[in-house]
Every structure is written in C-alpha cells, then in structure tokens.
Design an enzyme around this catalytic site. Structure first.
Site, mmCIF file in Angstrom:
data_model
loop_
_atom_site.group_PDB
_atom_site.id
_atom_site.type_symbol
_atom_site.label_atom_id
_atom_site.label_comp_id
_atom_site.label_asym_id
_atom_site.label_seq_id
_atom_site.Cartn_x
_atom_site.Cartn_y
_atom_site.Cartn_z
ATOM 1 C CB SER A 242 -0.861 -0.068 1.278
ATOM 2 O OG SER A 242 -0.702 0.189 2.607
ATOM 3 C CG ASN A 269 -5.926 -2.651 1.693
ATOM 4 O OD1 ASN A 269 -5.557 -4.394 2.344
ATOM 5 N ND2 ASN A 269 -7.076 -2.025 2.319
ATOM 6 C CB ALA A 270 -2.873 -7.262 1.685
ATOM 7 C CB CYS A 330 5.891 -8.714 13.558
ATOM 8 S SG CYS A 330 5.086 -7.582 12.633
HETATM 9 N N1 SAH Z 1 7.991 -8.815 4.250
HETATM 10 C C1 SAH Z 1 9.200 -7.262 4.024
HETATM 11 C C2 SAH Z 1 8.199 -6.694 5.532
HETATM 12 C C3 SAH Z 1 6.901 -6.256 5.340
HETATM 13 S S1 SAH Z 1 7.130 -4.840 6.206
HETATM 14 C C4 SAH Z 1 10.283 -7.625 4.334
HETATM 15 O O1 SAH Z 1 10.630 -9.129 4.434
HETATM 16 O O2 SAH Z 1 11.053 -6.781 4.018
HETATM 17 C C5 SAH Z 1 4.950 -5.371 6.318
HETATM 18 C C6 SAH Z 1 4.695 -4.269 4.819
HETATM 19 O O3 SAH Z 1 3.401 -3.495 4.797
HETATM 20 C C7 SAH Z 1 5.038 -2.219 4.576
HETATM 21 O O4 SAH Z 1 5.693 -2.133 3.489
HETATM 22 C C8 SAH Z 1 3.525 -2.058 4.598
HETATM 23 O O5 SAH Z 1 3.853 -0.822 3.568
HETATM 24 C C9 SAH Z 1 2.555 -2.773 4.027
HETATM 25 N N2 SAH Z 1 1.241 -2.686 4.373
HETATM 26 C C10 SAH Z 1 0.451 -2.241 5.181
HETATM 27 N N3 SAH Z 1 -1.010 -2.461 5.621
HETATM 28 C C11 SAH Z 1 -0.934 -2.961 4.257
HETATM 29 C C12 SAH Z 1 -2.382 -2.996 3.464
HETATM 30 N N4 SAH Z 1 -3.175 -3.119 4.103
HETATM 31 N N5 SAH Z 1 -2.089 -3.841 2.383
HETATM 32 C C13 SAH Z 1 -0.586 -3.702 1.302
HETATM 33 N N6 SAH Z 1 0.263 -3.137 2.163
HETATM 34 C C14 SAH Z 1 0.455 -2.864 3.091
#
Ligand code: SAH
Length: 385
Positions: A242, A269-270, A330
């Site tokens: 996102s 959005n995921a 986490c």
């Molecule tokens: N797996 C990654 C870290 C993920 S951190 C690694 O190993 O480096 C979590 C990520 O989720 C962030 O980049 C944040 O921007 C994203 N995020 C937060 N809420 C979200 C949503 N609703 N949909 C999509 N991405 C989202």
C-alpha cells in the site's frame, strides 16, 4: 547515585530474569536523580537488584543494565557490544547486513545497532541511551575502526521517553552484497533502520523452496521475499504494497538483481488484492503474508486476530495443490500459540487441511531471551496444501 526502591513483591519479576520496572512498582526514589542517568534499584528491604537508566516520563521507568555492583560506564557498553559481536560472529550471523545489538536481548535495553556493510546504524529508544550515544559511538569505533556511524533514532520512542530524536542523513544509497544477491539501502528513509533484517533467515528458507513456483507477496515492502524467491528460481512474482515508496524500493532491488522481468508490481491494499485475485481464479505456488503489526495494544488483540484470520484464509485459498504459505505476525501481543490457532481457524473456514512444515521466528541476530518473552515478537508458519 539515586536509589529506586521497589514496592514489596515487585522484585519477583526482576529476580526471575525480567529487566523492566514500571512506575506503579516504585515505592520511592531516594537521592539526587537526573532524567536519563543511572540509578540503583533495590527491593523493599533495601537489597540491591541492579542498575539502570531512569526514565521519568515513560511508564517503564527503568530497565536494568546490570545486576551486579558495577558502574554503568563506557567499559560496560564496550563489554556488552563486544559480547554481542562475538555471539553473531561465532554463530555465523555477522553477514553483510545484520543486527549487532538488540536491546534487552543483548543486555543494553533501549539500544539497537544494525550493521550494513561498513556502516553501523545506532537507534536510541530510551532517554538514558540517547544520553549515552557518544559512549556507544566510542565503543563502536573501537570494535570497527574506521567504519561509518549513523544515528537514526525512532521518533515514536523518543516522544514517549521525552528526548529529541537524532536522525543523521547519509547521502545516496548503500549497496549491500549478500552472496549472489544485492540490495540497496538508503539510510534514514523507509522502515526500521533500512531493512527488515529480522526476516533474513526466513527469506533464505523461502528462496530455497521457490523453484518453478508462482509467488505472491501482498505486504512486500522492499521486495525482500519476492526477489530472493526469483533468484531461487521462482517462475514469476506478484508484489503488492500500500506504500508507493516501498514499491519504489522493491523496483530498485528487483532491477539490481536482474529479476524485474519476472515481477509484477501493484500498489494496493492487501485485503482487496487477495479478494480480487481469488475472484479471478488466480493460483500461486508460494504465498507470503508478512503484514505490519495489526495491533500494538493488548486490548486490541481480538480485532487483530480477525485481520490475521482473513488474510490467511484468503492466502490459503489462493494456493495451488502442493502450494506453500509463509505467514507471519510481528504483533508483540499475538503469541506463537495464538497465531497458530488463528491460522488453524482460517484453514478450517477455508475447508483446507494444510500440512505444517515449520514454525518460524525472527533471525538469530535478533536473539530471544527466555526470561523476557517480549524479545520474541516475530512468529510464523510455513504451511503446505
Ligand atoms: N516482508 C517485508 C516486510 C514487510 S513490512 C520484508 O521482508 O522486507 C509490512 C509492509 O506492509 C509495509 O511495506 C507496509 O507498507 C505494507 N502494508 C501495510 N498495510 C498494508 C495493506 N493494508 N495492504 C498492503 N500493504 C500494506
């Protein structure tokens, strides 16, 4: 030195190996104290428990730095950081990018130090640590002569503790080489100190299983899981996040590793992306779900559990037969047992019975102290349909 005297009974947790003292556990503070300076801690009968920095603004007023009668001085910092480095070196954890010091787990509560090649990044999380930053710099200069030191405090922690966060910038990007892989880090932008170092072992695990699989990562940040998987022979990867900034980092890392041709990147959005992909009948051989913490508060665990359940239910439904789901939480307040339970319910509701191949946790350069459960925050499962 001032003495923090605990209420009766409050010493029990401390004696059991936990270093935190909450404001409500303090009976008295005797002597001349200064915010952020070291205080002695004793039980209600006056028995010595240890020493730590005093944080008058925070509800966590003190975290023990030592349990023996020794000064909290430059020599203590040097010993602690040396021991931290030895643990990483002996364990083969001192890679091209790694966490050198992880707060409580390395006996220096409130201090994080990450290493990116020849650069040490200091992050102060308590007032006492912010006041000790020069001592930390000196100790690091002795450990790694000639290396660069950058301070990047966490603004949220600084606000809670009552100090001005220091965020030093460093021009340009740093390219870190990790075996065959390369990645760019621009210190001072993005999350953490630059990278999610805590997922290093899990990225390697996933990469080793990725050959020939279609990969989906809907919280991809800088693309760590997908580009490792593509280097490991995945046929394609779909990345969703996102944050446009995160996707910019991901694009850069995919290109650096020459795998951008097999990647599809989408801002979104995921929760929506998972639903849409399912509706379109897409299937994947490997799905990665590594969202941000869905709660930072104990009283919001139920809402967080609903979020985890939904994405895992959808993630499982998107798997082809034999497909893998690497799923993580986490959130400090979601235990490994609870997370497994949530995923069990998701599988049940999805009408699927995946195999549990492995339980996952943070990389070993983020050590877990058995007596400090809070140091165990990253939990995950590797499931196979
Ligand atoms: N797996 C990654 C870290 C993920 S951190 C690694 O190993 O480096 C979590 C990520 O989720 C962030 O980049 C944040 O921007 C994203 N995020 C937060 N809420 C979200 C949503 N609703 N949909 C999509 N991405 C989202």
């Amino acid at each position: 030195m001032a003495t923090l005297i605990l209420k009766r009974g409050a010493e029990r947790r401390i004696r059991a190996g936990h270093p935190w003292i909450y404001r409500g556990e303090v009976a008295d503070l005797k002597g001349a104290w200064a915010a952020g300076a070291a205080v002695e801690v004793s039980d209600s009968t006056g028995r010595f428990l240890g020493r730590g920095f005093y944080s008058p603004r925070s509800s966590l007023v003190c975290r023990l730095l030592t349990r023996v009668d020794e000064p909290v001085d430059a020599a203590l910092f040097h010993r602690r950081l040396q021991a931290a480095q030895r643990y990483r070196q002996d364990g083969g954890l001192a890679g091209p990018a790694y966490r050198l010091c992880w707060s409580e787990a390395d006996g220096l509560p409130g201090l994080v130090v990450d290493r990116y090649g020849p650069v040490s990044v200091i992050q102060c999380l308590t007032l006492g640590m912010a006041r000790s930053a020069d001592v930390v710099r000196e100790a690091l200069a002795q450990l790694f002569p000639g290396d660069v030191i950058v301070r990047l405090d966490d603004p949220t922690a600084a606000r809670i503790e009552g100090f001005d966060p220091v965020r030093e910038s460093r021009e340009g990007e740093l390219i870190v080489e990790d075996g065959a892989a390369r990645f760019a880090v621009t210190l001072g932008t993005g999350h953490k100190t630059g990278l999610y170092l805590d997922q290093r072992d899990n990225r390697a695990l996933v990469a080793g299983l990725a050959r020939g699989r279609r990969v989906l990562d809907t919280f991809c940040y800088a693309g760590g899981f997908p580009w490792h998987a593509l280097l490991g022979g995945a046929s394609s990867a779909r990345l969703v996040d996102s944050s446009a900034d995160a996707l910019g980092l991901a694009r850069r890392n995919l290109a650096l590793n020459g795998v951008e041709g097999r990647a599809f990147i989408a801002l979104g959005n995921a929760f929506d992306a998972l639903r849409e992909l399912e509706a379109r009948g897409e299937r994947f051989g490997l799905v990665v779900l590594d969202p941000p913490p869905f709660t930072r508060r104990k009283d919001a665990v139920e809402a967080a559990a609903r979020g985890y359940k939904e994405i895992n239910l959808r993630g499982l439904r998107l798997l082809e037969p034999g497909g893998l789901l690497a799923t993580f939480s986490c959130s400090h307040h979601v235990s490994a047992a609870l997370f497994e339970d949530i995923c069990r319910q998701a599988a049940g509701d999805a009408g699927l019975r995946p195999r549990l191949l492995a339980t996952l946790t943070q990389s070993r350069d983020h050590p877990i102290l058995l007596t400090v459960p809070e140091t165990h925050y990253l939990t995950g499962l590797l499931l196979q349909l």
